[in-house]
Design a protein around this motif. Structure first.
Motif, PDB file in Angstrom:
ATOM      1  N   THR A  76       0.825  -1.208   0.000  1.00  0.00           N
ATOM      2  CA  THR A  76       0.000   0.000   0.000  1.00  0.00           C
ATOM      3  C   THR A  76       0.858   1.257   0.000  1.00  0.00           C
ATOM      4  N   ASN A  77       1.889   1.274   0.829  1.00  0.00           N
ATOM      5  CA  ASN A  77       2.769   2.439   0.889  1.00  0.00           C
ATOM      6  C   ASN A  77       3.533   2.632  -0.410  1.00  0.00           C
ATOM      7  N   ALA A  78       3.986   1.530  -0.999  1.00  0.00           N
ATOM      8  CA  ALA A  78       4.729   1.623  -2.260  1.00  0.00           C
ATOM      9  C   ALA A  78       3.812   2.105  -3.383  1.00  0.00           C
ATOM     10  N   CYS A  79       2.606   1.559  -3.436  1.00  0.00           N
ATOM     11  CA  CYS A  79       1.673   1.951  -4.498  1.00  0.00           C
ATOM     12  C   CYS A  79       1.220   3.402  -4.354  1.00  0.00           C
ATOM     13  N   ALA A  80       1.326   3.939  -3.149  1.00  0.00           N
ATOM     14  CA  ALA A  80       0.957   5.340  -2.939  1.00  0.00           C
ATOM     15  C   ALA A  80       1.868   6.280  -3.725  1.00  0.00           C
ATOM     16  N   HIS A  81       3.052   5.787  -4.124  1.00  0.00           N
ATOM     17  CA  HIS A  81       3.989   6.597  -4.910  1.00  0.00           C
ATOM     18  C   HIS A  81       3.670   6.539  -6.405  1.00  0.00           C
ATOM     19  N   SER A  82       2.748   5.682  -6.800  1.00  0.00           N
ATOM     20  CA  SER A  82       2.433   5.518  -8.218  1.00  0.00           C
ATOM     21  C   SER A  82       1.272   6.431  -8.619  1.00  0.00           C
ATOM     22  N   SER A  83       1.144   6.659  -9.916  1.00  0.00           N
ATOM     23  CA  SER A  83       0.061   7.507 -10.419  1.00  0.00           C
ATOM     24  C   SER A  83      -1.267   6.763 -10.465  1.00  0.00           C
ATOM     25  N   TYR A  84      -1.209   5.449 -10.539  1.00  0.00           N
ATOM     26  CA  TYR A  84      -2.421   4.627 -10.646  1.00  0.00           C
ATOM     27  C   TYR A  84      -2.403   3.607  -9.509  1.00  0.00           C
ATOM     28  N   MET A 207       0.556   1.042 -16.761  1.00  0.00           N
ATOM     29  CA  MET A 207       1.411   0.025 -16.139  1.00  0.00           C
ATOM     30  C   MET A 207       2.869   0.488 -16.127  1.00  0.00           C
ATOM     31  N   CYS A 208       3.297   1.047 -17.252  1.00  0.00           N
ATOM     32  CA  CYS A 208       4.691   1.485 -17.353  1.00  0.00           C
ATOM     33  C   CYS A 208       4.963   2.664 -16.413  1.00  0.00           C
ATOM     34  N   SER A 209       3.992   3.540 -16.269  1.00  0.00           N
ATOM     35  CA  SER A 209       4.124   4.661 -15.335  1.00  0.00           C
ATOM     36  C   SER A 209       4.322   4.159 -13.909  1.00  0.00           C
ATOM     37  N   ASN A 210       3.542   3.146 -13.521  1.00  0.00           N
ATOM     38  CA  ASN A 210       3.694   2.565 -12.188  1.00  0.00           C
ATOM     39  C   ASN A 210       5.057   1.892 -12.030  1.00  0.00           C
ATOM     40  N   ALA A 211       5.518   1.224 -13.093  1.00  0.00           N
ATOM     41  CA  ALA A 211       6.830   0.576 -13.040  1.00  0.00           C
ATOM     42  C   ALA A 211       7.927   1.613 -12.830  1.00  0.00           C
ATOM     43  N   LEU A 212       7.813   2.739 -13.505  1.00  0.00           N
ATOM     44  CA  LEU A 212       8.788   3.823 -13.320  1.00  0.00           C
ATOM     45  C   LEU A 212       8.773   4.344 -11.880  1.00  0.00           C
ATOM     46  N   ALA A 213       7.590   4.469 -11.314  1.00  0.00           N
ATOM     47  CA  ALA A 213       7.475   4.927  -9.924  1.00  0.00           C
ATOM     48  C   ALA A 213       8.183   3.960  -8.978  1.00  0.00           C
ATOM     49  N   PHE A 214       8.069   2.669  -9.242  1.00  0.00           N
ATOM     50  CA  PHE A 214       8.719   1.667  -8.398  1.00  0.00           C
ATOM     51  C   PHE A 214      10.236   1.705  -8.573  1.00  0.00           C
TER      52      PHE A 214
END
Length: 223
Positions: A76-84, A207-214
């Protein structure tokens, strides 16, 4: 002739006897008319909910619950850094590999799912090329097909970079893949719409945007 002190002595003696009897009765415990009232429950499990002295008691479920909560908190904390965020959580919570993964592992899992999305889009475009009769549209689709194949190559390279903890290189590869997909979209020009392909492009870019965030998060945690 009766002695004047006799009645008082008799009364005093009677009073003492009554008092002693009363005290003795009060000190004697009263037997319970229902012996079963104090019987130990024939079911040992009756007390297991209240004590950890039972040999079959195990704190494992509570410990597992804490472990699961910790993993959920990490995702949850990691996904909070993503756009989606919703997409991020859905992907990771449904992948068993996320169970024991750290940030680096979650990054690799996200990239793998993004690569799978690109591969599915390649198949979608290939099917459209084969089923389309419009020659102009076919040429547009072939251009997208080439761009997506390159995107898959970039995604595979990003996966290798993350496995080697080369996060800066992984970021470059992911951005290149996003440019490929954007080029696919722009290749159609204004006014040319392909809803199926538009949806496919949108799915991949998210998906790629989230991968970049990670990848950025992994840089913060491991470099």
């Amino acid at each position: 002739m009766t002695t004047p002190s006799s009645p008082p002595l008799f009364l005093l003696t009677l009073t003492l006897i009554t008092l002693i009897t009363t005290l003795a009765t009060a000190a004697t415990p009263h037997p319970n008319p229902n012996p079963a009232h104090h019987q130990t429950s024939p079911n040992p499990a009756h007390h297991r909910a209240y004590t950890n002295k039972d040999p079959n008691y195990s704190p494992t479920p509570r410990q597992n619950s804490k472990g699961n909560n910790a993993k959920k908190t990490l995702i949850t904390n990691a996904c909070a850094h993503s756009s989606y965020k919703d997409l991020c959580e859905r992907v990771l919570y449904t992948d068993p590999a996320s169970k024991n993964a750290n940030i680096k592992g979650l990054t690799a899992i996200t990239i793998r799912h993004t690569t799978d999305t690109a591969k599915r889009n390649v198949q979608t475009i290939d099917g459209m090329v084969k089923s389309t009769k419009d020659h102009t549209l076919v040429e547009y689709l072939k251009g997208c097909f080439a761009f997506y194949n390159d995107a898959v190559t970039q995604m595979n390279a990003a996966q290798v970079a993350v496995d080697g903890a080369n996060y800066n290189d992984a970021s470059v590869k992911l951005q290149a893949a996003m440019y490929d997909v954007e080029a696919c979209k722009e290749g159609f020009g204004n006014g040319v719409r392909q809803p199926i392909l538009d949806d496919a492009n949108t799915d991949f870019k998210r998906m790629c945007s989230n991968a970049l965030a990670f990848v950025n998060l992994a840089v913060e945690n491991f470099q």
